[in-house]
Design a protein around this motif. Structure first.
Motif, PDB file in Angstrom:
ATOM      1  N   THR A   1     -25.302  62.640 -37.687  1.00 36.96           N
ATOM      2  CA  THR A   1     -24.559  63.897 -37.748  1.00 36.96           C
ATOM      3  C   THR A   1     -25.087  64.850 -36.680  1.00 36.96           C
ATOM      4  O   THR A   1     -26.237  64.738 -36.246  1.00 36.96           O
ATOM      5  CB  THR A   1     -24.694  64.551 -39.126  1.00 36.96           C
ATOM      6  OG1 THR A   1     -26.068  64.893 -39.352  1.00 36.96           O
ATOM      7  CG2 THR A   1     -24.205  63.599 -40.225  1.00 36.96           C
ATOM      8  N   ILE A   2     -24.257  65.792 -36.278  1.00 32.36           N
ATOM      9  CA  ILE A   2     -24.652  66.733 -35.225  1.00 32.36           C
ATOM     10  C   ILE A   2     -25.802  67.631 -35.688  1.00 32.36           C
ATOM     11  O   ILE A   2     -26.769  67.834 -34.928  1.00 32.36           O
ATOM     12  CB  ILE A   2     -23.441  67.556 -34.755  1.00 32.36           C
ATOM     13  CG1 ILE A   2     -22.427  66.624 -34.065  1.00 32.36           C
ATOM     14  CG2 ILE A   2     -23.871  68.677 -33.807  1.00 32.36           C
ATOM     15  CD1 ILE A   2     -21.179  67.299 -33.593  1.00 32.36           C
ATOM     16  N   PRO A   3     -25.791  68.194 -36.906  1.00 29.17           N
ATOM     17  CA  PRO A   3     -26.960  68.982 -37.350  1.00 29.17           C
ATOM     18  C   PRO A   3     -28.250  68.167 -37.354  1.00 29.17           C
ATOM     19  O   PRO A   3     -29.319  68.677 -37.007  1.00 29.17           O
ATOM     20  CB  PRO A   3     -26.564  69.414 -38.770  1.00 29.17           C
ATOM     21  CG  PRO A   3     -25.074  69.398 -38.773  1.00 29.17           C
ATOM     22  CD  PRO A   3     -24.685  68.259 -37.884  1.00 29.17           C
ATOM     23  N   GLU A   4     -28.139  66.908 -37.734  1.00 28.61           N
ATOM     24  CA  GLU A   4     -29.302  66.032 -37.743  1.00 28.61           C
ATOM     25  C   GLU A   4     -29.831  65.821 -36.321  1.00 28.61           C
ATOM     26  O   GLU A   4     -31.043  65.849 -36.071  1.00 28.61           O
ATOM     27  CB  GLU A   4     -28.903  64.691 -38.362  1.00 28.61           C
ATOM     28  CG  GLU A   4     -30.043  63.734 -38.606  1.00 28.61           C
ATOM     29  CD  GLU A   4     -29.583  62.462 -39.289  1.00 28.61           C
ATOM     30  OE1 GLU A   4     -30.390  61.862 -40.010  1.00 28.61           O
ATOM     31  OE2 GLU A   4     -28.411  62.071 -39.099  1.00 28.61           O
ATOM     32  N   LEU A   5     -28.926  65.660 -35.373  1.00 28.33           N
ATOM     33  CA  LEU A   5     -29.303  65.455 -33.977  1.00 28.33           C
ATOM     34  C   LEU A   5     -29.956  66.706 -33.401  1.00 28.33           C
ATOM     35  O   LEU A   5     -30.970  66.636 -32.692  1.00 28.33           O
ATOM     36  CB  LEU A   5     -28.066  65.070 -33.161  1.00 28.33           C
ATOM     37  CG  LEU A   5     -28.287  64.653 -31.712  1.00 28.33           C
ATOM     38  CD1 LEU A   5     -29.110  63.373 -31.640  1.00 28.33           C
ATOM     39  CD2 LEU A   5     -26.946  64.449 -31.008  1.00 28.33           C
ATOM     40  N   LEU A   6     -29.390  67.871 -33.687  1.00 28.73           N
ATOM     41  CA  LEU A   6     -29.934  69.131 -33.178  1.00 28.73           C
ATOM     42  C   LEU A   6     -31.317  69.399 -33.758  1.00 28.73           C
ATOM     43  O   LEU A   6     -32.199  69.931 -33.073  1.00 28.73           O
ATOM     44  CB  LEU A   6     -28.990  70.289 -33.523  1.00 28.73           C
ATOM     45  CG  LEU A   6     -27.631  70.292 -32.824  1.00 28.73           C
ATOM     46  CD1 LEU A   6     -26.752  71.390 -33.380  1.00 28.73           C
ATOM     47  CD2 LEU A   6     -27.796  70.484 -31.322  1.00 28.73           C
ATOM     48  N   SER A   7     -31.519  69.032 -35.028  1.00 28.64           N
ATOM     49  CA  SER A   7     -32.808  69.247 -35.672  1.00 28.64           C
ATOM     50  C   SER A   7     -33.878  68.298 -35.133  1.00 28.64           C
ATOM     51  O   SER A   7     -35.030  68.700 -34.929  1.00 28.64           O
ATOM     52  CB  SER A   7     -32.664  69.060 -37.180  1.00 28.64           C
ATOM     53  OG  SER A   7     -33.914  69.153 -37.828  1.00 28.64           O
ATOM     54  N   ALA A   8     -33.492  67.042 -34.877  1.00 29.15           N
ATOM     55  CA  ALA A   8     -34.464  66.042 -34.420  1.00 29.15           C
ATOM     56  C   ALA A   8     -34.781  66.161 -32.947  1.00 29.15           C
ATOM     57  O   ALA A   8     -35.860  65.761 -32.503  1.00 29.15           O
ATOM     58  CB  ALA A   8     -33.944  64.640 -34.728  1.00 29.15           C
ATOM     59  N   CYS A   9     -33.859  66.699 -32.145  1.00 28.32           N
ATOM     60  CA  CYS A   9     -34.021  66.740 -30.681  1.00 28.32           C
ATOM     61  C   CYS A   9     -33.871  68.161 -30.145  1.00 28.32           C
ATOM     62  O   CYS A   9     -32.931  68.461 -29.394  1.00 28.32           O
ATOM     63  CB  CYS A   9     -33.009  65.815 -30.010  1.00 28.32           C
ATOM     64  SG  CYS A   9     -32.990  64.146 -30.656  1.00 28.32           S
TER      65      CYS A   9
ATOM     66  N   LEU B   1     -37.731  60.593 -35.368  1.00 28.91           N
ATOM     67  CA  LEU B   1     -38.114  61.846 -34.705  1.00 28.91           C
ATOM     68  C   LEU B   1     -38.037  63.019 -35.655  1.00 28.91           C
ATOM     69  O   LEU B   1     -38.908  63.910 -35.639  1.00 28.91           O
ATOM     70  CB  LEU B   1     -37.200  62.081 -33.496  1.00 28.91           C
ATOM     71  CG  LEU B   1     -37.395  61.183 -32.278  1.00 28.91           C
ATOM     72  CD1 LEU B   1     -36.297  61.437 -31.256  1.00 28.91           C
ATOM     73  CD2 LEU B   1     -38.758  61.412 -31.647  1.00 28.91           C
ATOM     74  N   ALA B   2     -36.996  63.037 -36.477  1.00 31.16           N
ATOM     75  CA  ALA B   2     -36.852  64.121 -37.459  1.00 31.16           C
ATOM     76  C   ALA B   2     -37.996  64.111 -38.459  1.00 31.16           C
ATOM     77  O   ALA B   2     -38.535  65.158 -38.820  1.00 31.16           O
ATOM     78  CB  ALA B   2     -35.517  63.997 -38.180  1.00 31.16           C
ATOM     79  N   LEU B   3     -38.410  62.904 -38.899  1.00 30.70           N
ATOM     80  CA  LEU B   3     -39.499  62.773 -39.839  1.00 30.70           C
ATOM     81  C   LEU B   3     -40.823  63.242 -39.219  1.00 30.70           C
ATOM     82  O   LEU B   3     -41.603  63.945 -39.850  1.00 30.70           O
ATOM     83  CB  LEU B   3     -39.614  61.319 -40.300  1.00 30.70           C
ATOM     84  CG  LEU B   3     -40.610  61.016 -41.416  1.00 30.70           C
ATOM     85  CD1 LEU B   3     -40.199  61.745 -42.694  1.00 30.70           C
ATOM     86  CD2 LEU B   3     -40.688  59.520 -41.673  1.00 30.70           C
ATOM     87  N   ALA B   4     -41.039  62.851 -37.944  1.00 29.90           N
ATOM     88  CA  ALA B   4     -42.271  63.279 -37.254  1.00 29.90           C
ATOM     89  C   ALA B   4     -42.296  64.785 -37.077  1.00 29.90           C
ATOM     90  O   ALA B   4     -43.356  65.421 -37.188  1.00 29.90           O
ATOM     91  CB  ALA B   4     -42.350  62.575 -35.901  1.00 29.90           C
TER      92      ALA B   4
END
Length: 364
Positions: free
Chosen positions: A259-267, A356-359
């Protein structure tokens, strides 16, 4: 003799922003992007080298982009060019809008701090416009690289057509003139004009999507040659294909789409380079195409990943690599390996993004 490291007080460094040396983007990436975009910006190789010398004088961690190095230092880092040339190059960069020259009354370059107000006066070459326009420059670089590929393709097509004509008629003046013209540097418009006015037959190009491997089972031989034996195990080939398809199917079924929110949060590092708000999948893909040449991913490798993974998954891979590309020795080779190369069967952009999000959550 003892050597003591002198550092600025902690209070003067209110934030750590992008560095041209060891943070994103790295200096060599900035310079490579400028070299690719040079035809659109009107920059010569000599001016870019002077800008590279200026970038090398920036501190690794700082809250500004001002170069305080003297002309003598810049001259030394440019292998002894004249002081006048340094001034001329600085004026060119200022005219293009990549540099702001802030001169002190005595023409020296320095910083004057006011600790009570928390402010500072900086006199020198301010490269903030360069970093502010980096996204725009990367877009120019991507366009230039795409145009170069198109020019190379059309030149090959024109050369093949002219060569075919000379095979039929060695004295064909039109074909000979075409070879003379191809010695010059041609623009895309020139190539298209030559191709449209070509009286000889044009070589038809096959679709790259329908390419099939060249068969080696049948070989002809003249006197003195022999047909080499080629052994191929159909069973082994089928097994490998089955395993590959099975892995891909398992990944697609077990992992939810990104998802886009997930991508923005992880990167967040990749998101910082976007001048517009990322809302749709189109925004994600367009931004990835801009980021790719900045970190050393060629258009050809990106398109291959796009064909294999799909638009969003290929773009997400570029976003993810931006987070840790400084730890990769060769970003282009790494991207090719995980998307279309030897390690592509087990690669999952979804897993990479979520890792990446988890880290990031653990670090917070």
């Amino acid at each position: 003799m003892a050597f003591t490291q002198a550092t600025a007080p902690t209070g003067l460094r209110t934030s750590e922003i992008l560095s041209a040396d060891n943070s994103i983007p790295e200096r060599h990436i900035v310079v490579a992007t400028l070299r690719n975009a040079a035809p659109r910006l009107g920059l010569s190789a000599s001016v870019i080298s002077t800008l590279d010398a200026m970038l090398s004088c920036l501190a690794p961690k700082r809250n500004h982009h001002t170069v305080f190095a003297s002309n003598a230092t810049l001259t030394f880092r440019r292998n002894g060019i004249s002081d006048r040339t340094i001034r001329r190059h600085a004026a060119t960069l200022q005219d293009i809008g990549l540099l702001v020259r802030r001169d002190s009354p005595n023409r020296k370059r320095f910083t004057k701090h006011n600790r009570h107000e928390g402010k500072a006066l900086r006199f020198g070459f301010d490269l903030s416009p360069l970093f502010d326009r980096l996204h725009e420059i990367a877009s120019m670089a991507a366009e230039v690289m795409k145009e170069r590929e198109q020019i190379d393709y059309l030149r090959a097509k024109i050369r093949a057509a002219a060569n075919a004509s000379l095979t039929d008629n060695p004295n064909d003046e039109i074909a000979l003139d075409i070879f003379r013209v191809l010695r010059r540097k041609l623009s895309l418009k020139d190539c298209e004009q030559i191709l449209s006015n070509l009286p000889i037959s044009v070589v038809d190009a096959e679709s790259a999507d329908n390419e099939s491997p060249i068969s080696t089972t049948t070989m002809t031989a003249s006197d003195g040659q022999f047909v080499r034996h080629h052994h191929r195990s159909s069973k082994e080939h089928i097994d490998k294909v089955s395993i590959s398809l099975k892995k891909q199917t398992t990944l697609r079924v077990s992992e939810a789409p990104i998802t886009i929110p997930e991508l923005l949060s992880a990167c967040p590092e990749a998101a910082e380079f976007s001048l517009r708000k990322i809302v749709t999948v189109h925004d994600v893909v367009a931004h990835a195409r801009t980021l790719a040449p900045m970190i050393g991913i060629t258009t050809q490798n990106y398109e291959a990943a796009h064909e294999r993974l799909g638009a969003l998954r290929a773009a997400a891979t570029v976003w993810a690599i931006m987070q840790f590309h400084d730890k990769i020795k060769a970003v282009g080779a790494y991207f090719r390996t995980i998307t279309t190369g030897s390690k592509s069967d087990g690669f999952s952009p979804e897993k990479l993004i979520r890792r990446l999000a988890l880290a990031k959550n653990h670090a917070a």
